[in-house]
Design an enzyme around this catalytic site. Structure first.
Site: not given
Ligand code: SAH
Length: 379
Positions: A4, A309, A336
């Site tokens: 980059c 997740d 993540c």
């Molecule tokens: N499993 C999905 C999203 C993972 S990212 C995929 O693979 O695409 C994490 C997700 O957790 C996000 O969509 C976010 O909005 C949600 N999130 C964050 N805090 C939360 C909570 N307290 N309860 C439920 N969901 C939540």
């Protein structure tokens, strides 16, 4: 190796200049160190699963503009725009669209938001690409509901880039560094794009979460589902489910799936996605994952398998206490941020859930971030 030109000024690519195999090694070592630090012993960290092409993977980009209509990312820890022409993490078409948008803003003298004075229209532009279907969404994040001349703007940008299927105006009047506001107005198209992931079609709207690196996401989901060895008779909970992606993939091999997610737009998309794909053995609930788990535990509901997740902050102790009551036979934890995952793995260990191997996945080449997957079973 491509390098980059912007010399890490935007703060995005910590490992720009590091050979790719070395980056994978660094990420594996990071996971090993985290486990050591937490005194979690006798575990295997698998080699980091890399990608065949570490460039151009980001399907979502967000840029800000300065008053010279230059666009870029913010300098680390500041709101100074670092102008760029080409980012090696973006698909080329995304940067071409941004370039055209900047020219149109200039042509139509669209005002750029000034943070200090809280005046001006355009705060950010977000481009989201459905890479499998080649559909593009443009989101104009504005300080007002009205974008004078939006018709001409849309006509020109769509003519130049026919893959643009929708243009959305997102209103964000708040004094905040959160990019998107709550209110939206569709300027062109349906307000969503459709992508294909693991053989399922997903509608994606501006505000819902969708994994940034399509191909690596497929790898992670496949790993998670493989680890679970579903037989077809299980009740699965997909917690932090976003627009329902992993749960819907799992639904093909399970009796029933229950998805829970906090973001209401994501849940709306998840329900539509299930309908669109004729998946009838899945239900979604908009709720905090911890509270949902507690309610399930109070009702003594039967759960065979749990997928979690969570966002970077990880899950909560209360979530894991509820998990203890629900007693799923298997848990797959996708993370993540392995530092919070390791904290949660300790809680899980304390309630009798154990894992053997942590599998790192390189979802974000050139950055310090790494995703991890692990299977926990109750002894
Ligand atoms: N499993 C999905 C999203 C993972 S990212 C995929 O693979 O695409 C994490 C997700 O957790 C996000 O969509 C976010 O909005 C949600 N999130 C964050 N805090 C939360 C909570 N307290 N309860 C439920 N969901 C939540």
């Amino acid at each position: 190796m491509e390098i980059c030109k912007h010399k890490k000024m935007c703060g995005g690519c910590q490992y720009m200049g590091t050979e790719y195999p070395k980056q994978l090694e660094i990420k594996k070592d990071y996971c090993i160190k985290l486990l050591e630090k937490a005194s979690i012993k006798n575990k295997v960290v698998a080699p980091t699963n890399g990608v065949s092409n570490p460039y151009f993977y980001r399907n979502k980009i967000i840029v800000a503009f300065n008053n010279k209509y230059e666009y870029g990312l913010y300098e680390e820890n500041s709101h100074k725009v670092i102008p760029y022409q080409r980012c090696l993490l973006h698909e080329e078409i995304s940067d071409q669209i941004i370039h055209k948008i900047a020219m149109l803003f200039k042509k139509y003298r669209v005002s750029i938001y000034d943070e200090k004075r809280q005046r001006g229209l355009i705060r950010h532009v977000l481009i989201r690409r459905a890479v499998k279907t080649n559909q593009t969404m443009v989101v104009l994040v504005c300080n007002e509901e009205v974008f004078q001349g939006s018709k001409n703007f849309c006509n020109e940008i769509i003519k130049a880039f026919p893959t643009i299927k929708t243009v959305v105006l997102n209103v964000n009047k708040r004094k905040t560094s959160v990019v998107l506001g709550d209110k939206e107005k569709v300027l062109y198209g349906k307000g969503f794009i459709v992508d294909e992931l693991c053989g399922i079609n997903f509608k994606i709207s501006a505000k819902s979460f969708y994994q940034i690196n399509h191909d690596q996401c497929v790898e992670i989901y496949e790993k998670a589902i493989d680890l679970l060895e579903l037989k077809g008779n299980e009740i699965v909970i997909d917690t932090y489910c976003g627009i329902g992606t992993i749960g819907m993939v799992a639904s093909k091999k399970a009796k029933q799936v229950i998805g829970v997610e906090l973001n209401k737009d994501a849940v709306f998309d998840a329900k539509n996605n299930a309908k669109m794909n004729n998946i009838t053995n899945i239900q979604f609930y908009q709720e905090d994952a911890t509270q949902f788990m507690q309610q399930m535990a109070n009702k003594k509901q039967k759960v065979d398998v749990l997928i979690m997740d969570p966002p970077r902050a990880g899950s909560t102790k209360e979530f894991i206490d509820a998990l203890k009551v629900l007693k799923p036979k298997k848990v797959v934890y996708i993370s993540c941020d392995p530092s919070t995952q390791v904290r949660d793995l300790k809680y899980l260990h304390n309630i009798g859930y154990h894992f053997n191997t942590l599998y790192p996945y390189d979802m974000f080449p050139f950055t310090k971030h790494v995703e991890t997957v692990c299977l926990l079973t109750k002894l």
